[in-house]
Write an enzyme that holds these catalytic residues in place. Structure first.
Site, short mmCIF file in Angstrom:
data_model
loop_
_atom_site.label_atom_id
_atom_site.label_comp_id
_atom_site.label_asym_id
_atom_site.label_seq_id
_atom_site.Cartn_x
_atom_site.Cartn_y
_atom_site.Cartn_z
N LYS A 73 5.91 -34.01 9.78
CA LYS A 73 6.00 -34.11 8.32
C LYS A 73 5.03 -33.08 7.77
O LYS A 73 4.12 -33.36 6.98
CB LYS A 73 5.67 -35.54 7.88
CG LYS A 73 5.93 -35.84 6.42
CD LYS A 73 7.41 -35.89 6.04
CE LYS A 73 7.57 -36.06 4.55
NZ LYS A 73 8.98 -35.94 4.09
N ASP A 75 7.71 -44.11 17.34
CA ASP A 75 7.93 -45.57 17.30
C ASP A 75 9.16 -45.87 16.46
O ASP A 75 10.06 -46.61 16.87
CB ASP A 75 6.69 -46.26 16.73
CG ASP A 75 6.86 -47.76 16.63
OD1 ASP A 75 7.33 -48.37 17.61
OD2 ASP A 75 6.55 -48.33 15.57
C1 IPM Z 1 6.64 -50.05 20.89
C2 IPM Z 1 6.12 -51.23 20.09
C3 IPM Z 1 4.59 -51.12 20.02
C4 IPM Z 1 4.28 -49.84 19.30
C5 IPM Z 1 3.90 -52.33 19.35
C6 IPM Z 1 4.21 -53.63 20.07
C7 IPM Z 1 2.42 -52.15 19.25
O1 IPM Z 1 6.71 -51.28 18.84
O2 IPM Z 1 6.28 -49.92 22.06
O3 IPM Z 1 7.44 -49.30 20.34
O4 IPM Z 1 4.25 -49.80 18.07
O5 IPM Z 1 4.04 -48.84 20.00
MG MG Z 2 8.27 -49.86 18.57
#
Ligand code: IPM
Ligand code: MG
Length: 352
Positions: free
Chosen positions: A186, A242
């Site tokens: 971004k 994520d």
């Molecule tokens: C992932 C999950 C994790 C993250 C959480 C559970 C902390 O969403 O592995 O994608 O955000 O990395």
């Molecule tokens: Mg995740």
């Protein structure tokens, strides 16, 4: 070959149990499994989400098979005691900075995707997500504003070495597959992203054979569902990866199908030390009911055999068995089917 199995919370124990049974069905000589507590269950038993003995077991293993963490009854705990800190702590303590999240629509299973079948058919990408930096691990807190209101804040920062090492992972993956690389950022708004882009461009000079392009994360989200064929290998920071990996999984048809590998720099006698987990969470709403689809965890075990144990043909056997089970209609509730955890695990083992 030592595997630390960390089932965690919610559906974690159910799905890891099926993946372990698949590994056992391969009857690999010299495989030893240890089990440890992580997440909410560890908090309840030991008072912390990542007990010292679990961390030690993880360190001494050659690979980790991880289920899921997250427990609504822990959501009001102080942040450092919450279940999620277990996976974040493992990633950080073990230096697992490179998260590989392959997302593809299985041939013949385009109808499982919410995308138009002709679009879905072209979805076959690898997301390389940076995993130990970004806004996830920056300073954070809550404070009072000048006007006396409450304010929450999280620091987003990337250092050049952090970007460089994950960029190398992504460029090597793209080069090995003969593909181009798309780096997501971004940079039109964020300084952390500008630095990210500058460093990726520098690293690109070492991979003249890999075509590189850059895409803003909002555009990338749109393109994943409208033109997924544009992506072969996608490089992202922690937060964007994520979000985009959940999006990619939904485009495949279910988050219950996508595995992941988290790798660092440590080599063991057999391969690269790593942690393997489904990208889905603990799904407390269906926990303990035998309904969860174990395929993402089973596919994570296949990635473990490939990356941590150098067993490419055994990994491929598992992956082929999963696609065969899908093709034969062994669909979980996540895919509109009615097969339970045990039945799906059994179907995969029968097709090994
Ligand atoms: C992932 C999950 C994790 C993250 C959480 C559970 C902390 O969403 O592995 O994608 O955000 O990395
Ligand atoms: Mg995740």
């Amino acid at each position: 070959m030592k595997i630390a199995v960390l089932p965690g919370d919610g559906i974690g124990p159910e799905v890891t149990a099926e993946a372990v049974r698949v590994l056992e069905a391969l009857a690999l000589p010299g495989l030893t499994l240890f089990e440890g507590d992580v997440g909410g269950i560890a908090y309840k038993r030991h008072g912390v989400p990542l007990p010292e003995e679990t961390l030690t077991m993880a360190r001494e293993a050659d690979a980790i098979l991880f289920g899921a963490v997250g427990d609504p009854s822990c959501d009001t705990l102080e942040r450092h005691l919450r279940p999620e800190q277990a996976i974040l702590g493992l990633r950080k303590h073990l230096g697992l900075f490179a998260n590989l999240r392959p997302a593809k629509v299985f041939a013949g299973l385009e109808h499982l995707s919410p995308l138009r079948p002709d679009i879905a058919a072209s979805l076959d990408m690898l997301i390389v997500r940076e995993l130990t930096g970004d806004v996830y691990f920056g300073a954070k807190g809550q404070r009072a504003t000048d006007s006396g209101d409450r304010e929450g804040w999280d620091m987003m920062a990337y250092s050049a070495p952090e970007v460089r090492r994950i960029a190398h992972v992504a460029f090597r993956a793209a080069a090995a597959a003969g593909h181009g690389l798309t780096s997501v950022d971004k940079a039109n708004v964020l300084e952390a992203s500008q630095l990210w882009r500058d460093v990726v461009v520098e690293v690109a000079a070492e991979y003249p054979q890999v075509p590189l392009d850059h895409m803003y994360v909002d555009n990338a989200a749109m393109q994943v569902v409208s033109h997924p064929h544009r992506f072969k290998v996608m490089l992202t920071g922690n937060l964007f990866g994520d979000i985009l990996s959940d999006l990619a999984s939904a485009a495949v048809g279910s988050i219950g199908l996508l595995p992941s590998a988290s790798l660092g720099e440590r080599e063991t006698a057999f391969g690269t030390f790593g942690l393997y987990e489904p990208i889905h969470g603990s799904a407390p709403d269906i926990a303990g009911q035998g309904k969860a689809n174990p395929m993402a965890t089973i596919l994570s075990a296949a990635m473990m055999l490939r990356h941590s144990f150098g067993m490419e043909s055994e990994a491929a056997r598992i992956e082929t068995a999963v696609s065969a089970a899908l093709a034969d209609g062994f669909l979980g509730g996540d895919l509109g089917g009615s097969h339970g955890t045990a039945a799906i695990g059994e179907a995969v083992r029968a097709r090994l």
